[in-house]
Design an enzyme around this catalytic site. Structure first.
Site, PDB file in Angstrom:
ATOM      1  N   SER A  13      10.140 -37.839  -2.814  1.00  0.00           N
ATOM      2  CA  SER A  13       8.713 -37.740  -3.129  1.00  0.00           C
ATOM      3  C   SER A  13       8.188 -39.068  -3.635  1.00  0.00           C
ATOM      4  CB  SER A  13       8.484 -36.667  -4.198  1.00  0.00           C
ATOM      5  OG  SER A  13       7.144 -36.746  -4.636  1.00  0.00           O
ATOM      6  N   HIS A  38       8.041 -37.113   1.320  1.00  0.00           N
ATOM      7  CA  HIS A  38       7.169 -36.083   0.773  1.00  0.00           C
ATOM      8  C   HIS A  38       5.999 -36.761   0.062  1.00  0.00           C
ATOM      9  CE1 HIS A  38       6.380 -31.996  -0.764  1.00  0.00           C
ATOM     10  NE2 HIS A  38       6.083 -32.572  -1.934  1.00  0.00           N
ATOM     11  N   ASP A  40       2.536 -36.117  -2.084  1.00  0.00           N
ATOM     12  CA  ASP A  40       1.839 -35.139  -2.921  1.00  0.00           C
ATOM     13  C   ASP A  40       0.377 -35.505  -3.055  1.00  0.00           C
ATOM     14  OD1 ASP A  40       3.915 -33.277  -3.812  1.00  0.00           O
ATOM     15  OD2 ASP A  40       4.826 -35.067  -4.695  1.00  0.00           O
ATOM     16  N   MET A  42      -3.150 -34.500  -4.686  1.00  0.00           N
ATOM     17  CA  MET A  42      -3.689 -33.698  -5.800  1.00  0.00           C
ATOM     18  C   MET A  42      -5.173 -33.987  -5.974  1.00  0.00           C
ATOM     19  SD  MET A  42      -0.646 -34.148  -8.562  1.00  0.00           S
ATOM     20  CE  MET A  42       1.085 -34.076  -8.067  1.00  0.00           C
ATOM     21  N   HIS A  72       2.046 -32.488   1.177  1.00  0.00           N
ATOM     22  CA  HIS A  72       1.894 -31.308   0.330  1.00  0.00           C
ATOM     23  C   HIS A  72       0.516 -31.366  -0.331  1.00  0.00           C
ATOM     24  CE1 HIS A  72       3.468 -29.271  -3.677  1.00  0.00           C
ATOM     25  NE2 HIS A  72       2.543 -28.541  -3.078  1.00  0.00           N
ATOM     26  N   MET A  74      -2.116 -30.160  -2.731  1.00  0.00           N
ATOM     27  CA  MET A  74      -2.380 -29.358  -3.938  1.00  0.00           C
ATOM     28  C   MET A  74      -3.878 -29.428  -4.171  1.00  0.00           C
ATOM     29  SD  MET A  74       0.922 -30.620  -6.059  1.00  0.00           S
ATOM     30  CE  MET A  74       1.274 -31.845  -4.819  1.00  0.00           C
ATOM     31  N   MET A 143       7.818 -23.842  -5.043  1.00  0.00           N
ATOM     32  CA  MET A 143       7.746 -24.782  -6.163  1.00  0.00           C
ATOM     33  C   MET A 143       8.742 -24.349  -7.238  1.00  0.00           C
ATOM     34  SD  MET A 143       5.632 -27.120  -5.299  1.00  0.00           S
ATOM     35  CE  MET A 143       5.879 -28.011  -6.843  1.00  0.00           C
ATOM     36  N   ASP A 181      10.843 -27.900  -4.391  1.00  0.00           N
ATOM     37  CA  ASP A 181      10.143 -29.083  -4.901  1.00  0.00           C
ATOM     38  C   ASP A 181       9.983 -28.954  -6.410  1.00  0.00           C
ATOM     39  OD1 ASP A 181       8.426 -31.233  -5.317  1.00  0.00           O
ATOM     40  OD2 ASP A 181       6.769 -30.408  -4.133  1.00  0.00           O
TER      41      ASP A 181
HETATM   42  C1  DX5 Z   1       5.020 -31.895  -8.301  1.00  0.00           C
HETATM   43  C2  DX5 Z   1       5.199 -32.433  -6.916  1.00  0.00           C
HETATM   44  C3  DX5 Z   1       6.568 -32.896  -6.613  1.00  0.00           C
HETATM   45  C4  DX5 Z   1       7.104 -33.972  -7.491  1.00  0.00           C
HETATM   46  C5  DX5 Z   1       8.521 -33.626  -7.803  1.00  0.00           C
HETATM   47  O1  DX5 Z   1       3.737 -31.398  -8.423  1.00  0.00           O
HETATM   48  O2  DX5 Z   1       4.844 -31.450  -5.949  1.00  0.00           O
HETATM   49  O3  DX5 Z   1       6.708 -33.244  -5.241  1.00  0.00           O
HETATM   50  O4  DX5 Z   1       7.076 -35.253  -6.903  1.00  0.00           O
HETATM   51  O5  DX5 Z   1       9.007 -34.544  -8.710  1.00  0.00           O
HETATM   52  P1  DX5 Z   1      10.430 -34.423  -9.381  1.00  0.00           P
HETATM   53  O6  DX5 Z   1      11.442 -34.482  -8.275  1.00  0.00           O
HETATM   54  O7  DX5 Z   1      10.448 -35.599 -10.268  1.00  0.00           O
HETATM   55  O8  DX5 Z   1      10.475 -33.112 -10.125  1.00  0.00           O
HETATM   56 ZN    ZN Z   2       5.284 -31.801  -3.732  1.00  0.00          ZN
END
Ligand code: DX5
Ligand code: ZN
Length: 222
Positions: A13, A38, A40, A42, A72, A74, A143, A181
């Site tokens: 990620s 990956h 993310d 947001m 991903h 969010m 998650m 994740d």
């Molecule tokens: C959290 C994200 C993850 C995040 C995971 O909201 O969706 O993808 O990067 O990070 P680690 O591996 O540090 O828990």
């Molecule tokens: Zn994620």
């Protein structure tokens, strides 16, 4: 334990990369031999944090053309942005089941646009919420932390949800990937593998790993 349906793969990620040098971090992921990246996204509403947008994805696409972009979302309104992220170079777009929208229509639209689709469940959302969609997805993301931030502890209570989704996948002869994740490292990842996961997002543990290429190879052998 039944044989896994898919070989295991690591999706580092970028959230745990250096945000002033994200291209360099993405290149580090490619150089480690990871197959997926990956990403993310947001919106500050669905989760209380902000990351980056489609322009970043498009520019990263040119930096690391070999990586599979696992995006991903969010977002409260993923239907407003999915197409833009696909045009930017996403190869899989996943979005959450929790916001109210026409999930079925968005899953179909993502595929029509030539992209793989995925549905994501927060820790508080039961497996039943996605059961009606299992024959329409390429991936289910469970998650294993509350989304929004990297570096949180793994939620072991999510293992039963994974096992349930893996059992449904087998019963219904489906082939979607089962991704986890949040808080994934070699110990928690193996626990998820035993419960049926095959796709492992790792932010903190990947970027902190002293030998990232070895980590990638290890996961492939889980
Ligand atoms: C959290 C994200 C993850 C995040 C995971 O909201 O969706 O993808 O990067 O990070 P680690 O591996 O540090 O828990
Ligand atoms: Zn994620």
């Amino acid at each position: 334990m039944p044989a896994p349906l898919h070989s295991a793969l690591l999706a580092p990620s970028l959230l745990a990369g250096r945000h002033t040098h994200l291209a360099a971090s993405a290149i580090e992921v490619a150089n480690a031999g990871a197959p997926w990246l990956h990403l993310d996204i947001m919106d500050g509403h669905f989760v209380p944090n902000l990351t980056f947008g489609p322009q970043m994805i498009a520019e990263l696409r040119r930096e690391v053309p070999s990586l599979f972009f696992d995006v991903h979302l969010m977002l409260d309104e993923p239907q407003r942005y999915a197409e833009t992220f696909i045009q930017a170079g996403a190869q899989l777009v996943s979005f959450h089941i929790e916001p109210s929208l026409d999930h079925r229509a968005l899953l179909a639209r993502i595929r029509t646009l030539g992209c793989q689709n995925g549905l994501v469940l927060n820790p508080g959302t039961p497996a039943e919420a996605v059961e009606p969609f299992l024959h329409e997805v390429d991936l289910i993301l469970v998650m294993t932390v509350q989304p929004g931030f990297g570096g949180q502890p793994f939620r072991r209570d999510m293992l039963a949800k994974l096992a349930r989704l893996d059992a449904l996948r087998r019963e219904r002869h489906l082939n979607f990937r089962l991704e986890v994740d949040g808080g994934i490292d070699p110990t928690t990842g193996r626990e998820c593998r035993t419960a049926g996961a095959d796709t492992f997002v790792a932010g903190t543990s990947f970027f902190k790993s002293p030998d990232r290429a070895a980590f990638v190879r290890e996961v492939a052998a889980w």
